[in-house]
Scaffold this motif. Sequence first.
Motif, PDB file in Angstrom:
ATOM      1  N   GLU A 165      19.836  11.696  39.441  1.00  0.00           N
ATOM      2  CA  GLU A 165      20.818  12.013  38.418  1.00  0.00           C
ATOM      3  C   GLU A 165      20.065  12.563  37.220  1.00  0.00           C
ATOM      4  N   GLY A 166      20.533  13.639  36.695  1.00  0.00           N
ATOM      5  CA  GLY A 166      19.892  14.198  35.524  1.00  0.00           C
ATOM      6  C   GLY A 166      20.913  14.963  34.717  1.00  0.00           C
ATOM      7  N   THR A 167      20.485  15.503  33.609  1.00  0.00           N
ATOM      8  CA  THR A 167      21.401  16.300  32.818  1.00  0.00           C
ATOM      9  C   THR A 167      20.699  17.564  32.363  1.00  0.00           C
ATOM     10  N   MET A 168      21.365  18.693  32.587  1.00  0.00           N
ATOM     11  CA  MET A 168      20.888  19.964  32.059  1.00  0.00           C
ATOM     12  C   MET A 168      21.869  20.327  30.959  1.00  0.00           C
ATOM     13  N   ILE A 169      21.398  20.985  29.929  1.00  0.00           N
ATOM     14  CA  ILE A 169      22.366  21.442  28.938  1.00  0.00           C
ATOM     15  C   ILE A 169      22.458  22.954  28.952  1.00  0.00           C
ATOM     16  N   VAL A 170      23.691  23.410  28.926  1.00  0.00           N
ATOM     17  CA  VAL A 170      23.978  24.831  28.922  1.00  0.00           C
ATOM     18  C   VAL A 170      24.359  25.179  27.477  1.00  0.00           C
ATOM     19  N   VAL A 171      23.482  25.926  26.817  1.00  0.00           N
ATOM     20  CA  VAL A 171      23.714  26.268  25.407  1.00  0.00           C
ATOM     21  C   VAL A 171      24.482  27.587  25.357  1.00  0.00           C
TER      22      VAL A 171
ATOM     23  N   LYS B  75      21.194  29.824  27.068  1.00  0.00           N
ATOM     24  CA  LYS B  75      20.116  29.330  27.939  1.00  0.00           C
ATOM     25  C   LYS B  75      20.519  28.021  28.608  1.00  0.00           C
ATOM     26  N   VAL B  76      19.799  27.689  29.655  1.00  0.00           N
ATOM     27  CA  VAL B  76      20.018  26.416  30.357  1.00  0.00           C
ATOM     28  C   VAL B  76      18.708  25.639  30.270  1.00  0.00           C
ATOM     29  N   VAL B  77      18.779  24.442  29.671  1.00  0.00           N
ATOM     30  CA  VAL B  77      17.530  23.672  29.510  1.00  0.00           C
ATOM     31  C   VAL B  77      17.725  22.223  29.969  1.00  0.00           C
ATOM     32  N   PRO B  78      16.682  21.618  30.526  1.00  0.00           N
ATOM     33  CA  PRO B  78      16.818  20.213  30.933  1.00  0.00           C
ATOM     34  C   PRO B  78      16.625  19.282  29.743  1.00  0.00           C
ATOM     35  N   ILE B  79      17.273  18.132  29.771  1.00  0.00           N
ATOM     36  CA  ILE B  79      16.993  17.106  28.759  1.00  0.00           C
ATOM     37  C   ILE B  79      15.836  16.286  29.314  1.00  0.00           C
ATOM     38  N   MET B  80      14.741  16.269  28.589  1.00  0.00           N
ATOM     39  CA  MET B  80      13.534  15.628  29.100  1.00  0.00           C
ATOM     40  C   MET B  80      13.538  14.104  28.910  1.00  0.00           C
ATOM     41  N   LYS B  81      14.364  13.619  27.996  1.00  0.00           N
ATOM     42  CA  LYS B  81      14.395  12.177  27.710  1.00  0.00           C
ATOM     43  C   LYS B  81      15.063  11.430  28.868  1.00  0.00           C
ATOM     44  N   PRO B  82      14.724  10.134  29.039  1.00  0.00           N
ATOM     45  CA  PRO B  82      15.384   9.366  30.107  1.00  0.00           C
ATOM     46  C   PRO B  82      16.872   9.167  29.816  1.00  0.00           C
ATOM     47  N   TYR B  83      17.214   9.093  28.514  1.00  0.00           N
ATOM     48  CA  TYR B  83      18.640   8.994  28.171  1.00  0.00           C
ATOM     49  C   TYR B  83      19.112  10.411  27.897  1.00  0.00           C
ATOM     50  N   LYS B  84      20.284  10.717  28.369  1.00  0.00           N
ATOM     51  CA  LYS B  84      20.779  12.097  28.324  1.00  0.00           C
ATOM     52  C   LYS B  84      21.905  12.245  27.304  1.00  0.00           C
ATOM     53  N   LEU B  85      23.063  11.635  27.630  1.00  0.00           N
ATOM     54  CA  LEU B  85      24.247  11.821  26.797  1.00  0.00           C
ATOM     55  C   LEU B  85      24.071  11.246  25.398  1.00  0.00           C
ATOM     56  N   VAL B  86      23.213  10.244  25.258  1.00  0.00           N
ATOM     57  CA  VAL B  86      23.027   9.646  23.934  1.00  0.00           C
ATOM     58  C   VAL B  86      21.975  10.408  23.111  1.00  0.00           C
ATOM     59  N   SER B  87      21.277  11.347  23.716  1.00  0.00           N
ATOM     60  CA  SER B  87      20.155  11.967  23.020  1.00  0.00           C
ATOM     61  C   SER B  87      20.602  13.015  21.999  1.00  0.00           C
ATOM     62  N   ARG B  88      19.771  13.213  21.010  1.00  0.00           N
ATOM     63  CA  ARG B  88      20.031  14.249  20.000  1.00  0.00           C
ATOM     64  C   ARG B  88      20.014  15.636  20.615  1.00  0.00           C
ATOM     65  N   GLU B  89      19.276  15.773  21.725  1.00  0.00           N
ATOM     66  CA  GLU B  89      19.253  17.078  22.395  1.00  0.00           C
ATOM     67  C   GLU B  89      20.641  17.424  22.910  1.00  0.00           C
TER      68      GLU B  89
ATOM     69  N   VAL C 195      20.734  27.483  38.140  1.00  0.00           N
ATOM     70  CA  VAL C 195      20.453  27.947  36.783  1.00  0.00           C
ATOM     71  C   VAL C 195      20.729  29.448  36.652  1.00  0.00           C
ATOM     72  N   ASP C 196      20.323  30.226  37.664  1.00  0.00           N
ATOM     73  CA  ASP C 196      20.501  31.688  37.606  1.00  0.00           C
ATOM     74  C   ASP C 196      21.966  32.064  37.429  1.00  0.00           C
ATOM     75  N   GLN C 197      22.806  31.380  38.212  1.00  0.00           N
ATOM     76  CA  GLN C 197      24.243  31.686  38.147  1.00  0.00           C
ATOM     77  C   GLN C 197      24.812  31.405  36.761  1.00  0.00           C
ATOM     78  N   LEU C 198      24.348  30.291  36.179  1.00  0.00           N
ATOM     79  CA  LEU C 198      24.870  29.954  34.843  1.00  0.00           C
ATOM     80  C   LEU C 198      24.337  30.918  33.795  1.00  0.00           C
ATOM     81  N   GLU C 199      23.066  31.267  33.913  1.00  0.00           N
ATOM     82  CA  GLU C 199      22.476  32.175  32.918  1.00  0.00           C
ATOM     83  C   GLU C 199      23.027  33.598  33.031  1.00  0.00           C
TER      84      GLU C 199
END
Length: 348
Positions: free
Chosen positions: A9-15, A72-86, A61-65
């Motif tokens: 499980e992870g989170t990518m953010i689509v800016v 851009k599409v970037v991964p959240i590197m922190k272990p916590y995703k939704l709570v992060s400032r990112e 990622v290609d399809q979204l970009e």
Amino acid sequence: MAAKQQTGEGTMIVVLKSGNTAQDIEHVCMKIRKMGLRPHVSKGIERTIVGAIGNEALLKVDQLEAIQIVDKVVPIMKPYKLVSREFREDNTHIKIGNVTIGSGAITVIAGPCSVESREQLLQTAREVKKAGATLLRGGAFKPRTSPYSFQGLGEDGLKLLALAREETGLGIVTEAMEPSVVPLVARYADVIQIGARNMQNYPLLKAVGKVNKPVLLKRGLCATMNELLMSAEYILSEGNHQVILCERGIRTFCEFCRNTLDLNIVPAVKKETHLPIFVDPSHGTGKYDLVIPMARAAVACGADGLIIEVHPNPEEASSDGDQSLTPKNFAKLMKELTPIAKAVGRTL
Ligand code: PEP
Ligand code: MN
């Protein structure tokens, strides 16, 4: 034999680029859903981002970009995703009636450790309201170290809290200790408290994550900041984004207080997360005469609010009398906090 590739499980953010419309956002969400992930939109003042939650391996990622409005599409590197400032740049604001937590105003929750009787609760509620508190605390289900100590009034306590809200207009904060009581507590409470001992009770975190009520998540007795934020992540990942963190003291070698109030976590947590953080100097010190100075310090270092135990007659309290302020001392505290809040750009 080749090792099976690990996917998690992870989170990518689509800016998104500026100037995006509701239709653009829906288009991105639809793409994310089609890939088998869950979208979550976060609209900041500066930018809009869409989180793609789930198995990162499914993300194309290609399809979204290739979508024009996607920056851009970037991964959240922190272990916590939704709570992060990112994930969310702007501070989360939580509305409870006419109180907004996490805004410029400091929120003060006050009331007895335990709900004991109608008179005790109503008297405390009236006094703390008069002094400027905006939410009323009181435990109906109590996590006590000894099974022989007062365990709380249960649903009768919740009914008294509802009565106090009716009379004073104060929203109520009360603890749920197990998943099975969450629906009951949620019916009465304006904020559900998760106590320090339950910070890592994952079934309980998941249960409050499914409820549409703000949650006050207290830091565990020996929990790190990372563990606190991961516990908050459990609640957000179930869909409930209304989480208030709370520092209430941790166990250290220091013997002169019940706990060591770790105010370092207040500015530290602000860098990591958009969630508001409160401080509980009552449990943090265990001594009523240390509560006022530490409450002042908490506001000075940037806490979004305080939770303070107040009892009309601390000597007679069923729990935590040693650390409870009298209504008179609580009023004194509120007066002293006003200039400190102002000095750090807040109001009380
Ligand atoms: C309380 O708020 O009365 C309480 C039991 O707090 P904690 O879980 O922080 O010990
Ligand atoms: Mn208590």
